[in-house]
Design an enzyme around this catalytic site. Sequence first.
Site, short mmCIF file in Angstrom:
data_model
loop_
_atom_site.label_atom_id
_atom_site.label_comp_id
_atom_site.label_asym_id
_atom_site.label_seq_id
_atom_site.Cartn_x
_atom_site.Cartn_y
_atom_site.Cartn_z
N CYS A 6 0.82 -1.21 0.00
CA CYS A 6 0.00 0.00 0.00
C CYS A 6 0.86 1.26 0.00
CB CYS A 6 -0.93 -0.01 1.21
SG CYS A 6 -2.35 1.10 1.00
N ASP A 142 -6.74 -2.76 11.02
CA ASP A 142 -5.55 -1.92 11.11
C ASP A 142 -5.48 -1.29 12.49
OD1 ASP A 142 -3.24 -0.62 10.40
OD2 ASP A 142 -4.13 0.60 8.82
#
Length: 227
Positions: A6, A142
């Site tokens: 990412c 996350d």
Amino acid sequence: MWIKICANTNLDDAQLAAELGADAVGFVFAPSARNMTAAGVAKITPHIPSWVERVGVFPTLEAEEIARTAQQAGLNAIQLHGGVSLDLLRRLHTLLNGSAKLIQTVHWNVTAGDTNNASAAVVANHLREIAADGLVDRVLIDSKVGAATGGTGITFDWDAARTTFAEAGTGLKLIVAGGLREDNVTDAIHNLRPWGIDVASGVEQTPGKKSPEKLAAFIRKARESAQ
């Protein structure tokens, strides 16, 4: 093991991730050192192999703005990072009409003073809520540290999370992010048995610029650990 690299900011990093075997490359559309625009990402995505997912990471915005950006940038997956909103998911599902997959982020609070039980309860409730709605089959967990909800470089409590995932029993495809690196990705995979993993800062040499060595080592270790 699905692997997403990412917070890409340039073509070289995104192409290298694909060449090394990543299943997805991500681009952040939020204020940060790794922020991208639709025009900037549109210069990268045509050069990414068709089998590699191109994921846009979005804060809470209007569904129309997210869908428009996804189309302009050449994305085929959208990751919602600004909190769980079933109304937003439903609106996007209608607007996208199957042109992009949806990934919902759920945050595990690791801020000092928060208890694991409180974080576990919130995460479990979100997982059940998302599963019941049926529009999303992939959920990314996350770390949340204070106001920071991504790119923190800090892990959450994997032991508590393992129990939470098992008790929630939703059948969702779980993706783990938050503080992953070459030296801990094996523990994360063996502890949590996720469907996928997501890394950003753990393979960078500076914010927004990937380290080829760290990137290669991370993907290799993740593949070995998943066998």
